[in-house]
Design a protein around this motif. Structure first.
Motif, PDB file in Angstrom:
ATOM      1  N   SER A 225       8.703  10.519  -5.189  1.00 32.36           N
ATOM      2  CA  SER A 225       7.535  10.748  -4.346  1.00 32.36           C
ATOM      3  C   SER A 225       7.120   9.433  -3.713  1.00 32.36           C
ATOM      4  O   SER A 225       6.949   8.425  -4.405  1.00 32.36           O
ATOM      5  CB  SER A 225       6.364  11.292  -5.177  1.00 32.36           C
ATOM      6  OG  SER A 225       6.716  12.516  -5.776  1.00 32.36           O
ATOM      7  N   VAL A 226       6.948   9.452  -2.404  1.00 34.67           N
ATOM      8  CA  VAL A 226       6.438   8.311  -1.657  1.00 34.67           C
ATOM      9  C   VAL A 226       4.990   8.640  -1.328  1.00 34.67           C
ATOM     10  O   VAL A 226       4.715   9.638  -0.665  1.00 34.67           O
ATOM     11  CB  VAL A 226       7.252   8.062  -0.366  1.00 34.67           C
ATOM     12  CG1 VAL A 226       6.666   6.908   0.426  1.00 34.67           C
ATOM     13  CG2 VAL A 226       8.724   7.841  -0.698  1.00 34.67           C
ATOM     14  N   ILE A 227       4.068   7.794  -1.813  1.00 35.88           N
ATOM     15  CA  ILE A 227       2.644   8.101  -1.668  1.00 35.88           C
ATOM     16  C   ILE A 227       1.915   6.889  -1.108  1.00 35.88           C
ATOM     17  O   ILE A 227       1.891   5.838  -1.744  1.00 35.88           O
ATOM     18  CB  ILE A 227       2.032   8.488  -3.026  1.00 35.88           C
ATOM     19  CG1 ILE A 227       2.806   9.680  -3.610  1.00 35.88           C
ATOM     20  CG2 ILE A 227       0.552   8.786  -2.891  1.00 35.88           C
ATOM     21  CD1 ILE A 227       2.445  10.029  -5.025  1.00 35.88           C
TER      22      ILE A 227
ATOM     23  N   ASN B 175       7.575  11.043 -12.837  1.00 34.20           N
ATOM     24  CA  ASN B 175       6.131  10.798 -12.953  1.00 34.20           C
ATOM     25  C   ASN B 175       5.805   9.319 -13.128  1.00 34.20           C
ATOM     26  O   ASN B 175       4.661   8.976 -13.423  1.00 34.20           O
ATOM     27  CB  ASN B 175       5.552  11.574 -14.138  1.00 34.20           C
ATOM     28  CG  ASN B 175       5.600  13.063 -13.921  1.00 34.20           C
ATOM     29  OD1 ASN B 175       5.376  13.538 -12.815  1.00 34.20           O
ATOM     30  ND2 ASN B 175       5.901  13.806 -14.969  1.00 34.20           N
ATOM     31  N   ASP B 176       6.806   8.445 -12.971  1.00 37.21           N
ATOM     32  CA  ASP B 176       6.621   7.031 -13.267  1.00 37.21           C
ATOM     33  C   ASP B 176       6.613   6.166 -12.015  1.00 37.21           C
ATOM     34  O   ASP B 176       7.512   6.259 -11.172  1.00 37.21           O
ATOM     35  CB  ASP B 176       7.725   6.552 -14.208  1.00 37.21           C
ATOM     36  CG  ASP B 176       7.705   7.298 -15.539  1.00 37.21           C
ATOM     37  OD1 ASP B 176       6.624   7.411 -16.133  1.00 37.21           O
ATOM     38  OD2 ASP B 176       8.785   7.768 -15.965  1.00 37.21           O
ATOM     39  N   ASP B 177       5.611   5.309 -11.923  1.00 38.10           N
ATOM     40  CA  ASP B 177       5.494   4.340 -10.832  1.00 38.10           C
ATOM     41  C   ASP B 177       6.604   3.301 -10.998  1.00 38.10           C
ATOM     42  O   ASP B 177       6.709   2.667 -12.050  1.00 38.10           O
ATOM     43  CB  ASP B 177       4.119   3.676 -10.901  1.00 38.10           C
ATOM     44  CG  ASP B 177       3.819   2.762  -9.729  1.00 38.10           C
ATOM     45  OD1 ASP B 177       4.766   2.215  -9.114  1.00 38.10           O
ATOM     46  OD2 ASP B 177       2.623   2.567  -9.443  1.00 38.10           O
ATOM     47  N   VAL B 178       7.423   3.127  -9.966  1.00 40.21           N
ATOM     48  CA  VAL B 178       8.574   2.223 -10.084  1.00 40.21           C
ATOM     49  C   VAL B 178       8.162   0.773 -10.294  1.00 40.21           C
ATOM     50  O   VAL B 178       8.951  -0.026 -10.796  1.00 40.21           O
ATOM     51  CB  VAL B 178       9.532   2.329  -8.876  1.00 40.21           C
ATOM     52  CG1 VAL B 178      10.102   3.731  -8.779  1.00 40.21           C
ATOM     53  CG2 VAL B 178       8.873   1.887  -7.592  1.00 40.21           C
ATOM     54  N   ARG B 179       6.940   0.412  -9.944  1.00 41.41           N
ATOM     55  CA  ARG B 179       6.476  -0.966 -10.169  1.00 41.41           C
ATOM     56  C   ARG B 179       6.388  -1.287 -11.659  1.00 41.41           C
ATOM     57  O   ARG B 179       6.411  -2.441 -12.051  1.00 41.41           O
ATOM     58  CB  ARG B 179       5.138  -1.195  -9.480  1.00 41.41           C
ATOM     59  CG  ARG B 179       5.274  -1.285  -7.973  1.00 41.41           C
ATOM     60  CD  ARG B 179       3.957  -1.724  -7.329  1.00 41.41           C
ATOM     61  NE  ARG B 179       4.140  -2.002  -5.922  1.00 41.41           N
ATOM     62  CZ  ARG B 179       3.900  -1.139  -4.944  1.00 41.41           C
ATOM     63  NH1 ARG B 179       3.474   0.068  -5.221  1.00 41.41           N
ATOM     64  NH2 ARG B 179       4.082  -1.486  -3.689  1.00 41.41           N
ATOM     65  N   PHE B 180       6.288  -0.254 -12.487  1.00 42.42           N
ATOM     66  CA  PHE B 180       6.234  -0.447 -13.938  1.00 42.42           C
ATOM     67  C   PHE B 180       7.595  -0.177 -14.583  1.00 42.42           C
ATOM     68  O   PHE B 180       7.706  -0.201 -15.807  1.00 42.42           O
ATOM     69  CB  PHE B 180       5.160   0.445 -14.555  1.00 42.42           C
ATOM     70  CG  PHE B 180       3.784   0.108 -14.049  1.00 42.42           C
ATOM     71  CD1 PHE B 180       3.137  -1.046 -14.474  1.00 42.42           C
ATOM     72  CD2 PHE B 180       3.155   0.925 -13.127  1.00 42.42           C
ATOM     73  CE1 PHE B 180       1.876  -1.370 -13.999  1.00 42.42           C
ATOM     74  CE2 PHE B 180       1.888   0.610 -12.647  1.00 42.42           C
ATOM     75  CZ  PHE B 180       1.251  -0.538 -13.082  1.00 42.42           C
TER      76      PHE B 180
ATOM     77  N   PHE C 254       0.804  -1.220   0.000  1.00 46.12           N
ATOM     78  CA  PHE C 254       0.000   0.000   0.000  1.00 46.12           C
ATOM     79  C   PHE C 254       0.840   1.274   0.000  1.00 46.12           C
ATOM     80  O   PHE C 254       0.387   2.317   0.454  1.00 46.12           O
ATOM     81  CB  PHE C 254      -0.966  -0.016   1.183  1.00 46.12           C
ATOM     82  CG  PHE C 254      -1.949  -1.145   1.095  1.00 46.12           C
ATOM     83  CD1 PHE C 254      -2.939  -1.136   0.128  1.00 46.12           C
ATOM     84  CD2 PHE C 254      -1.865  -2.236   1.946  1.00 46.12           C
ATOM     85  CE1 PHE C 254      -3.837  -2.174   0.014  1.00 46.12           C
ATOM     86  CE2 PHE C 254      -2.760  -3.291   1.849  1.00 46.12           C
ATOM     87  CZ  PHE C 254      -3.754  -3.261   0.875  1.00 46.12           C
ATOM     88  N   VAL C 255       2.062   1.166  -0.510  1.00 39.24           N
ATOM     89  CA  VAL C 255       2.922   2.340  -0.671  1.00 39.24           C
ATOM     90  C   VAL C 255       3.310   2.421  -2.142  1.00 39.24           C
ATOM     91  O   VAL C 255       3.793   1.452  -2.717  1.00 39.24           O
ATOM     92  CB  VAL C 255       4.189   2.243   0.203  1.00 39.24           C
ATOM     93  CG1 VAL C 255       5.120   3.414  -0.081  1.00 39.24           C
ATOM     94  CG2 VAL C 255       3.835   2.184   1.677  1.00 39.24           C
ATOM     95  N   ASN C 256       3.048   3.561  -2.749  1.00 40.02           N
ATOM     96  CA  ASN C 256       3.437   3.789  -4.140  1.00 40.02           C
ATOM     97  C   ASN C 256       4.645   4.714  -4.154  1.00 40.02           C
ATOM     98  O   ASN C 256       4.689   5.687  -3.400  1.00 40.02           O
ATOM     99  CB  ASN C 256       2.286   4.429  -4.922  1.00 40.02           C
ATOM    100  CG  ASN C 256       1.069   3.534  -4.948  1.00 40.02           C
ATOM    101  OD1 ASN C 256       1.160   2.362  -5.260  1.00 40.02           O
ATOM    102  ND2 ASN C 256      -0.072   4.090  -4.592  1.00 40.02           N
ATOM    103  N   VAL C 257       5.601   4.396  -5.009  1.00 40.37           N
ATOM    104  CA  VAL C 257       6.790   5.225  -5.139  1.00 40.37           C
ATOM    105  C   VAL C 257       6.940   5.607  -6.607  1.00 40.37           C
ATOM    106  O   VAL C 257       6.888   4.746  -7.494  1.00 40.37           O
ATOM    107  CB  VAL C 257       8.051   4.502  -4.630  1.00 40.37           C
ATOM    108  CG1 VAL C 257       9.281   5.381  -4.817  1.00 40.37           C
ATOM    109  CG2 VAL C 257       7.891   4.104  -3.159  1.00 40.37           C
ATOM    110  N   TYR C 258       7.129   6.892  -6.827  1.00 40.70           N
ATOM    111  CA  TYR C 258       7.297   7.412  -8.180  1.00 40.70           C
ATOM    112  C   TYR C 258       8.679   8.032  -8.308  1.00 40.70           C
ATOM    113  O   TYR C 258       9.132   8.761  -7.430  1.00 40.70           O
ATOM    114  CB  TYR C 258       6.253   8.489  -8.478  1.00 40.70           C
ATOM    115  CG  TYR C 258       4.865   7.930  -8.621  1.00 40.70           C
ATOM    116  CD1 TYR C 258       4.335   7.675  -9.879  1.00 40.70           C
ATOM    117  CD2 TYR C 258       4.088   7.647  -7.501  1.00 40.70           C
ATOM    118  CE1 TYR C 258       3.061   7.151 -10.015  1.00 40.70           C
ATOM    119  CE2 TYR C 258       2.810   7.113  -7.632  1.00 40.70           C
ATOM    120  CZ  TYR C 258       2.306   6.863  -8.897  1.00 40.70           C
ATOM    121  OH  TYR C 258       1.050   6.333  -9.029  1.00 40.70           O
TER     122      TYR C 258
END
Length: 91
Positions: free
Chosen positions: A83-85, A63-68, A56-60
């Motif tokens: 950005s940690v969101i 502008n790109d999500d690191v998971r992708f 439940f933590v998204n990191v960019y």
């Protein structure tokens, strides 16, 4: 390489209330290590016990999500903003 890391409100207790801090590293993993060296405990709130990004933590990076991208191996060029969101759920 120096990058800016935007910190969500819930994690600002680790950064003395700062909403943005700088960190060093050529990859996201290195940046998180450096961030934790200066703000002890914050990495444990971003990564799980297995060393992977918490669900439940998204990191960019930019502008790109690191998971992708390359996940923790994602390159963090000098001057990049990270950005940690925390994910928000609702209905």
């Amino acid at each position: 390489m120096s990058v800016a890391v935007r910190i969500p409100t819930i994690l600002r207790t680790y950064t003395g209330g700062q909403s943005e801090v700088t960190a060093e590293g050529a990859t996201l993993a290195e940046v998180l290590d450096d961030l934790d060296a200066h703000h002890a405990g914050i990495k444990g709130r971003i990564l799980d016990d297995g060393g992977k990004l918490r669900r439940f933590v998204n990191v960019y990076v930019g502008n790109d999500d690191v998971r992708f991208l390359d996940d923790l191996g994602t390159a963090t060029p000098d001057g990049t903003q990270i950005s940690v969101i925390p994910a928000v759920a609702g209905g």
